[in-house]
Design an enzyme around this catalytic site. Structure first.
Site, PDB file in Angstrom:
ATOM      1  N   ARG A  30       3.244   5.375  -3.972  1.00 21.93           N
ATOM      2  CA  ARG A  30       2.684   4.514  -4.816  1.00 21.93           C
ATOM      3  C   ARG A  30       2.466   2.682  -4.384  1.00 21.93           C
ATOM      4  NH1 ARG A  30       0.617   7.615  -7.838  1.00 21.93           N
ATOM      5  NH2 ARG A  30       1.860   9.364  -8.562  1.00 21.93           N
ATOM      6  N   ASP A  31       2.811   1.902  -4.596  1.00 21.66           N
ATOM      7  CA  ASP A  31       2.604   0.581  -3.883  1.00 21.66           C
ATOM      8  C   ASP A  31       2.903   0.027  -4.978  1.00 21.66           C
ATOM      9  OD1 ASP A  31       0.473  -1.444  -1.971  1.00 21.66           O
ATOM     10  OD2 ASP A  31       1.839  -2.632  -3.513  1.00 21.66           O
ATOM     11  N   ASN A  88      -4.674  -3.403   6.362  1.00 19.52           N
ATOM     12  CA  ASN A  88      -5.513  -4.572   6.461  1.00 19.52           C
ATOM     13  C   ASN A  88      -4.233  -4.966   7.555  1.00 19.52           C
ATOM     14  OD1 ASN A  88      -6.505  -5.987   4.326  1.00 19.52           O
ATOM     15  ND2 ASN A  88      -4.445  -5.963   3.285  1.00 19.52           N
ATOM     16  N   HIS A 101      -0.315   0.520   7.563  1.00 19.90           N
ATOM     17  CA  HIS A 101      -0.832   1.279   6.358  1.00 19.90           C
ATOM     18  C   HIS A 101      -1.800   1.741   5.682  1.00 19.90           C
ATOM     19  CE1 HIS A 101       0.729  -2.876   5.509  1.00 19.90           C
ATOM     20  NE2 HIS A 101      -0.205  -3.200   4.475  1.00 19.90           N
ATOM     21  N   HIS A 103      -3.729   1.703   2.449  1.00 18.20           N
ATOM     22  CA  HIS A 103      -4.615   1.356   1.135  1.00 18.20           C
ATOM     23  C   HIS A 103      -4.883   2.228   0.619  1.00 18.20           C
ATOM     24  CE1 HIS A 103      -2.681  -2.635   0.273  1.00 18.20           C
ATOM     25  NE2 HIS A 103      -2.861  -2.595   1.636  1.00 18.20           N
TER      26      HIS A 103
END
Ligand code: AMP
Length: 115
Positions: A30-31, A88, A101, A103
């Site tokens: 989890r971010d 990104n 990564h 998202h």
């Protein structure tokens, strides 16, 4: 593994994270600063600076990572309602952590503002 990379440390169990999935190739957690109700990051355990860097990989790692994004979405119960997967790349792309990564965002109506 790159010594000063926080995501390498998470993948190798040297830094705590709220991990929701892990196998020998990828880790999902989890971010720490969620931009949506559901916000999970899927990373390759092996270090790549970004998607640019990972393009040289000859294995099916990228395909596997995307499949795990979908698996995470299913496990989080957001696959049917819809969700967003994004990565990104670089400064202008808004990348703040230089370890590839993806998202996985969802659990609510998503605006055009990106993670
Ligand atoms: P990006 O801006 O695309 O590089 O995304 C990096 C993401 O990593 C951000 O959404 C951060 O909130 C998240 N992040 C940074 N450090 C951690 C951490 N230790 N555990 C979980 N998420 C993190």
């Amino acid at each position: 593994m790159t010594d000063d990379c926080i995501f390498c440390k998470i993948a190798h169990g040297e830094m705590p994270a709220d991990t929701v999935y892990q196998d020998e190739r990828v880790t999902a957690f989890r971010d720490v600063s969620p931009q949506a109700k559901t916000h999970v990051l899927v990373i390759p355990n092996k270090h790549f600076d970004s998607l640019n860097d990972a393009c040289s990989d000859k294995s099916d790692l990228l395909a596997h990572a995307l499949k795990i994004c979908a698996l995470v979405a299913r496990d989080e119960g957001i696959d049917e309602r819809g969700y967003r997967v994004l990565t990104n790349v670089g400064d202008e792309g808004g990348q703040s952590v230089p370890h590839l990564h993806f998202h996985v965002l969802g659990g609510q109506e998503l605006t055009t503002k990106l993670a």
